[in-house]
Design a protein around this motif. Structure first.
Motif, short mmCIF file in Angstrom:
data_model
loop_
_atom_site.label_atom_id
_atom_site.label_comp_id
_atom_site.label_asym_id
_atom_site.label_seq_id
_atom_site.Cartn_x
_atom_site.Cartn_y
_atom_site.Cartn_z
N ASP A 173 88.69 87.83 74.08
CA ASP A 173 88.25 88.95 73.12
C ASP A 173 88.94 88.80 71.78
OD1 ASP A 173 90.65 89.36 73.90
OD2 ASP A 173 90.36 91.43 74.49
N LEU A 225 81.52 80.49 70.77
CA LEU A 225 81.48 82.09 70.30
C LEU A 225 81.05 82.87 71.48
CD1 LEU A 225 82.69 83.34 67.90
CD2 LEU A 225 80.23 83.03 66.73
N SER A 226 79.84 82.53 71.83
CA SER A 226 79.02 83.23 72.85
C SER A 226 79.93 83.77 74.14
CB SER A 226 77.72 82.70 73.29
OG SER A 226 77.84 81.54 73.89
N SER A 264 84.02 87.74 75.85
CA SER A 264 83.22 88.92 76.70
C SER A 264 83.12 90.08 75.78
CB SER A 264 84.17 89.12 77.98
OG SER A 264 85.26 89.37 77.43
N LYS A 265 83.69 90.22 74.80
CA LYS A 265 83.57 91.30 73.89
C LYS A 265 83.52 90.67 72.40
CE LYS A 265 86.40 94.45 71.70
NZ LYS A 265 87.89 94.73 71.40
N LYS A 266 82.20 91.14 71.91
CA LYS A 266 81.86 90.64 70.70
C LYS A 266 82.90 90.85 69.53
CE LYS A 266 76.87 90.84 70.81
NZ LYS A 266 75.79 91.63 70.33
N LYS A 295 84.25 91.61 65.73
CA LYS A 295 83.55 92.64 64.78
C LYS A 295 83.16 91.61 63.68
CE LYS A 295 86.82 96.32 65.71
NZ LYS A 295 88.03 96.74 65.42
N ILE A 342 74.58 82.36 64.34
CA ILE A 342 75.52 83.49 64.94
C ILE A 342 74.81 84.99 64.54
CG2 ILE A 342 77.81 84.46 64.40
CD1 ILE A 342 78.78 81.65 63.87
N LEU A 374 73.67 85.80 68.10
CA LEU A 374 74.66 86.35 68.77
C LEU A 374 74.89 87.86 67.90
CD1 LEU A 374 77.34 83.38 68.91
CD2 LEU A 374 75.47 84.25 70.54
N ASN A 375 74.07 88.33 66.88
CA ASN A 375 74.43 89.37 66.63
C ASN A 375 75.60 89.78 66.01
OD1 ASN A 375 72.06 91.21 65.97
ND2 ASN A 375 71.49 91.05 68.02
N ILE A 376 76.15 88.92 65.22
CA ILE A 376 77.70 89.08 64.96
C ILE A 376 77.53 88.96 63.27
CG2 ILE A 376 80.25 88.50 65.11
CD1 ILE A 376 79.67 87.29 67.62
N THR A 428 78.84 87.70 59.99
CA THR A 428 79.66 86.56 59.41
C THR A 428 79.97 86.76 57.98
OG1 THR A 428 77.71 85.25 59.00
CG2 THR A 428 78.56 85.07 61.16
#
Ligand SMILES: [Zn+2]
Length: 542
Positions: free
Chosen positions: A204, A420-421, A424-426, A428, A447, A451-453, A455
């Motif tokens: 994480d 990156l995937s 276990s916790k995305k 921020k 990404i 992965l919905n993060i 950037t």
């Protein structure tokens, strides 16, 4: 807390980040800018912060684009602590001195011209004495040790699988009641590489600062490239030719030797096909010695080789060459052979002499196993030049030229996304660094979309305030005392088994009464002992 990006932002080299907390100033990496003359001039600028005020420099790995400005930092007043893995420290010792040598000879060359032109002389970026002085600030650690570097900062190195000693940095910062975890990927490697371990996955992080060198590329598999390498060597040998391999002295050269060791020692190779393999690079030879001293960090396959008594960096037809006389003799020898020599892009070093003596001969082969930058002799040859100017002579290019990309030490797009995937916790936010802009942009799109993060691709000089969010530090969550006890018992078990095999002892060394408060120091000590056990093993192996 602020983070500032002073290098490797929208470019690959010059890695240098500054984290400012309410108590400390921490630098991560202090690398050299490399490439065109314009870019390299940036090395001579003053640091955009006061080196005297920096408390810690944490170094992810020894490559010069991450470590190369350390002697300048110390010369300009840094007196803090330099924290790295042990292998990184050992490699920096030879690399920084080598880099100082290059700086000194560049300045000498420049001054010759300046004196003739009546201009004032220039100083080298730093000297051998500066490089030596910077070594005393290093504090070496092993992977996975929990390191407190002040009341507010804890760190841990994880294996990045890029070169020996390379690390992913986990950094916990405590400010008031909040704790923030930042992860620097460092340079990430590809899985399934020789000698070193696969890159580790991280559980994480609140924020990730991630490399993106090959954010838009997918590599050929390593095994394919190795197979081709052996085929080219044998084909060239049978027609009586010489194989030249320009190779980066550190990492790539040792991987090559390891693969060749495997081929010659674990296959039924006919005696007459065991042609001489020469490693002609003084830095490559010293680096191999450092590798041998850090075998604790090797992967399972290579450690087992050593435990069986096989040193992966020696085999009967391999010769290391240090002296210049011997290097010159190689070009008079008229028999099939392989010459591995640096620099990797043929921009300098002994490889240029070997190219001069071998490019014209159609019986020979030239194999590239690394990135060839625009403008380098390597790139010019790869692009199919028919003649090149080399050491004052025009040389005909008639030999066969190959490019084996599978040897790259950097994760490709697929591996970066996979790494990156696996959080276990995305996180921020992910900051993409260490990549040309197109490459970072290609990675950023995946990404964000897959992965919905969120950037960010920072530019040099950008300062970003990292919001304060509460995350537990390793002391309380990552390592619950139960998990910790289990880990330590496993480690103790491993060490115990090794001692058992060596001395056939049966004593029970577990102690249930070990106090919980001692777990961390016990764990750190155990990691050190394991390292020392491996050193012992390499000493008794052939
Ligand atoms: Zn690197």
């Amino acid at each position: 807390m602020d983070i500032q990006f002073f290098g490797s932002a929208k470019m690959v080299t010059g890695s240098n980040f500054l984290i400012t907390t309410d108590k400390s100033k921490i630098l991560v990496d202090c690398g050299m800018f490399q490439g065109s003359n314009e870019i390299e001039k940036m090395n001579f600028l003053d640091f955009p912060f006061d080196p005297k005020e920096i408390n810690f420099l944490i170094l992810t790995h020894s490559h010069i684009d991450h470590s190369g400005r350390i002697p300048k930092l110390v010369k300009d007043g840094f007196r803090g602590r330099i924290i790295s893995t042990k292998a990184t420290r050992d490699l920096c010792e030879i690399m920084l001195k080598d880099s100082a040598n290059i700086q000194e000879s560049d300045a000498r060359w420049e001054n010759k011209k300046r004196i003739r032109a009546g201009l004032p002389e220039v100083e080298p970026l730093y000297t051998t004495a500066d490089a030596e002085a910077s070594l005393k600030y290093f504090e070496p650690y092993y992977y996975n040790q929990d390191i407190n570097i002040g009341d507010d900062i804890s760190i841990r190195f994880k294996d990045a699988g890029h070169i020996l000693g390379s690390s992913i940095l986990e950094l916990w910062v405590k400010e008031g009641v909040s704790n923030t975890k930042i992860v620097f990927s460092g340079d990430l490697g590809m899985p399934g590489r020789p000698i070193i371990n696969n890159p580790e996955f991280i559980e994480d992080a609140d924020y990730v600062i991630m490399e993106s060198t090959y954010g838009d590329t997918i590599h050929e598999p390593f095994e394919e490239s190795t197979k081709e390498l052996i085929e080219i060597i044998n084909r060239t040998a049978l027609r009586g030719g010489t194989v030249l391999i320009p190779s980066f002295a550190i990492g790539r050269t040792q991987e090559l030797i390891h693969e060749l060791n495997k081929y010659y020692e674990y296959n039924d190779v006919e005696e007459y096909m065991k042609i001489p393999i020469y490693v002609d690079s003084p830095l490559g030879v010293s680096a191999t010695e450092v590798f041998v001293k850090n075998s604790y960090d090797f992967n399972k396959e290579t450690r087992e080789m050593i435990l069986k008594g096989d040193n992966p960096f020696t085999f009967s037809n391999l010769r290391y060459i240090k002296s210049q006389e011997e290097s010159i003799l190689l070009n008079k020898a008229n028999y099939p052979k392989v010459i591995i020599s640096s620099s990797g892009m043929a921009t300098a070093g002994r490889i240029r002499h070997h190219l001069k003596h071998n490019l014209w001969n159609p019986l020979n082969s030239l194999i590239f196993i690394g990135y060839q930058a625009e403008g380098s002799l390597g790139r010019i040859l790869l692009n199919g030049a028919k003649k090149v100017k080399l050491l004052g002579e025009e040389i005909n290019v008639a030999l066969e030229i190959y490019d084996l990309e599978g040897f790259s030490a950097h994760a490709d797009q697929k591996m970066l996304i996979k790494w990156l995937s696996r959080f276990s916790k995305k996180p921020k936010k992910v900051f993409l660094v260490h990549g040309e802009e197109e490459s970072s942009k290609a990675l950023s799109d995946i990404i964000e979309n897959e992965l919905n993060i969120e950037t960010i691709i920072p530019s040099i000089g950008d300062k970003i305030n990292i919001e304060k969010d509460y995350v537990e530090m390793w002391k309380s969550t990552n390592m619950s005392s139960l998990k910790l006890k289990e880990d330590i018992e496993n480690e103790l078990g491993n060490v115990y088994n090794k001692f058992d095999a060596l001395f056939n002892r049966t004593d029970d060394i577990y102690d249930d009464k070990v106090l919980e408060k001692n777990y961390h120091s016990l764990k750190n000590k155990l990691i050190e002992i394991q390292g020392q056990l491996m050193d012992l093993n390499i000493l008794i192996s052939k």
